[in-house]
Design a protein around this motif. Structure first.
Motif, mmCIF file in Angstrom:
data_model
loop_
_atom_site.group_PDB
_atom_site.id
_atom_site.type_symbol
_atom_site.label_atom_id
_atom_site.label_comp_id
_atom_site.label_asym_id
_atom_site.label_seq_id
_atom_site.Cartn_x
_atom_site.Cartn_y
_atom_site.Cartn_z
ATOM 1 N N ALA A 24 65.117 21.496 32.527
ATOM 2 C CA ALA A 24 64.713 20.845 31.814
ATOM 3 C C ALA A 24 65.601 19.356 31.157
ATOM 4 O O ALA A 24 64.552 18.015 30.490
ATOM 5 C CB ALA A 24 63.927 21.442 31.037
ATOM 6 N N ILE A 25 67.004 19.907 30.462
ATOM 7 C CA ILE A 25 67.397 18.710 30.004
ATOM 8 C C ILE A 25 68.008 18.347 30.435
ATOM 9 O O ILE A 25 68.723 17.184 30.236
ATOM 10 C CB ILE A 25 68.263 20.023 29.627
ATOM 11 N N GLY A 26 68.175 18.381 31.842
ATOM 12 C CA GLY A 26 68.879 17.000 33.156
ATOM 13 C C GLY A 26 69.879 17.446 32.956
ATOM 14 O O GLY A 26 71.072 16.632 33.385
ATOM 15 N N ILE A 27 70.681 18.691 32.645
ATOM 16 C CA ILE A 27 72.154 18.854 32.839
ATOM 17 C C ILE A 27 72.615 20.333 33.720
ATOM 18 O O ILE A 27 71.335 20.547 33.686
ATOM 19 C CB ILE A 27 73.003 19.325 32.081
ATOM 20 N N THR A 28 73.260 19.848 34.600
ATOM 21 C CA THR A 28 73.830 21.404 35.329
ATOM 22 C C THR A 28 74.239 22.187 34.828
ATOM 23 O O THR A 28 73.856 22.508 33.571
ATOM 24 C CB THR A 28 75.498 21.576 36.322
ATOM 25 N N PRO A 29 73.705 23.844 35.374
ATOM 26 C CA PRO A 29 73.494 25.416 35.148
ATOM 27 C C PRO A 29 75.532 25.941 34.266
ATOM 28 O O PRO A 29 75.292 25.989 33.141
ATOM 29 C CB PRO A 29 73.490 26.289 35.887
ATOM 30 N N ALA A 30 76.028 25.072 35.414
ATOM 31 C CA ALA A 30 76.955 25.246 34.681
ATOM 32 C C ALA A 30 77.716 23.832 32.965
ATOM 33 O O ALA A 30 78.302 25.199 32.413
ATOM 34 C CB ALA A 30 78.651 24.428 36.396
ATOM 35 N N ASN A 31 77.231 22.910 33.611
ATOM 36 C CA ASN A 31 77.148 22.353 31.843
ATOM 37 C C ASN A 31 76.664 22.853 30.834
ATOM 38 O O ASN A 31 76.955 22.903 29.442
ATOM 39 C CB ASN A 31 77.118 21.190 32.050
ATOM 40 N N VAL A 32 75.572 23.861 31.232
ATOM 41 C CA VAL A 32 75.153 25.056 30.251
ATOM 42 C C VAL A 32 76.278 25.435 29.534
ATOM 43 O O VAL A 32 76.065 26.337 28.453
ATOM 44 C CB VAL A 32 73.742 25.496 30.551
ATOM 45 N N ALA A 33 76.132 26.109 30.804
ATOM 46 C CA ALA A 33 77.992 27.754 30.283
ATOM 47 C C ALA A 33 78.509 27.441 29.290
ATOM 48 O O ALA A 33 78.996 27.632 27.916
ATOM 49 C CB ALA A 33 78.007 28.153 31.794
ATOM 50 N N VAL A 34 78.730 25.971 29.616
ATOM 51 C CA VAL A 34 80.293 25.136 29.172
ATOM 52 C C VAL A 34 79.834 25.129 27.015
ATOM 53 O O VAL A 34 80.963 25.541 26.447
ATOM 54 C CB VAL A 34 80.500 24.451 29.611
ATOM 55 N N LEU A 35 78.398 24.950 27.325
ATOM 56 C CA LEU A 35 77.428 24.898 25.907
ATOM 57 C C LEU A 35 77.640 25.618 25.071
ATOM 58 O O LEU A 35 77.960 26.044 24.093
ATOM 59 C CB LEU A 35 76.736 24.177 25.802
ATOM 60 N N LYS A 36 76.998 26.800 25.777
ATOM 61 C CA LYS A 36 76.519 28.414 25.434
ATOM 62 C C LYS A 36 78.093 28.938 24.956
ATOM 63 O O LYS A 36 77.889 29.373 24.185
ATOM 64 C CB LYS A 36 75.749 29.342 26.809
ATOM 65 N N ASN A 37 78.778 28.538 25.448
ATOM 66 C CA ASN A 37 80.054 29.473 25.267
ATOM 67 C C ASN A 37 81.960 29.018 24.526
ATOM 68 O O ASN A 37 82.082 29.018 24.379
ATOM 69 C CB ASN A 37 80.960 29.928 27.035
ATOM 70 N N GLY A 38 80.606 27.589 24.053
ATOM 71 C CA GLY A 38 81.780 26.970 22.823
ATOM 72 C C GLY A 38 83.028 26.416 23.393
ATOM 73 O O GLY A 38 83.698 26.398 22.265
ATOM 74 N N ARG A 39 82.830 26.160 25.283
ATOM 75 C CA ARG A 39 83.880 24.941 25.411
ATOM 76 C C ARG A 39 84.076 23.486 25.486
ATOM 77 O O ARG A 39 84.570 23.319 25.552
ATOM 78 C CB ARG A 39 84.176 26.202 26.866
ATOM 79 N N ALA A 40 82.554 23.536 24.904
ATOM 80 C CA ALA A 40 82.464 22.202 25.215
ATOM 81 C C ALA A 40 83.226 21.749 23.881
ATOM 82 O O ALA A 40 83.213 21.725 22.615
ATOM 83 C CB ALA A 40 80.644 21.900 25.189
ATOM 84 N N LYS A 41 83.788 19.998 24.813
ATOM 85 C CA LYS A 41 84.596 19.414 23.345
ATOM 86 C C LYS A 41 83.969 18.621 22.377
ATOM 87 O O LYS A 41 83.904 18.109 21.491
ATOM 88 C CB LYS A 41 86.355 19.022 24.335
ATOM 89 N N ALA A 42 82.491 18.099 23.253
ATOM 90 C CA ALA A 42 81.816 16.998 22.499
ATOM 91 C C ALA A 42 80.455 17.513 23.044
ATOM 92 O O ALA A 42 80.296 17.989 23.935
ATOM 93 C CB ALA A 42 81.777 16.111 23.126
#
Length: 68
Positions: A24-42
């Motif tokens: 729905a938001i146009g990103i991969t499930p792996a990138n959602v996991a990065v966001l959810k787990n607080g590993r995203a830098k931006a």
């Protein structure tokens, strides 16, 4: 990390899977996991906008600050 991410809680409240959310938001499930787990830098504003639109929430519902 002092930034708290609440994607999991919002997905549960809305009965939405990670895969459905990612599509729905146009990103991969792996990138959602990065966001959810607080590993995203931006996070792009366009992604934040899509997350708020899909989850019907405000940015502050997704992100919070807890001082260490």
């Amino acid at each position: 990390m002092a930034i708290r991410i609440s994607i999991d809680r919002l997905l549960v409240e809305r009965g939405m899977s990670v895969g459905d959310f990612a599509e729905a938001i146009g990103i991969t499930p792996a990138n959602v996991a990065v966001l959810k787990n607080g590993r995203a830098k931006a996070v792009r504003f366009s992604t934040l906008d899509a997350m708020c639109r899909v989850l019907d929430c405000q940015p502050g519902d997704l992100l919070g600050y807890n001082p260490d």
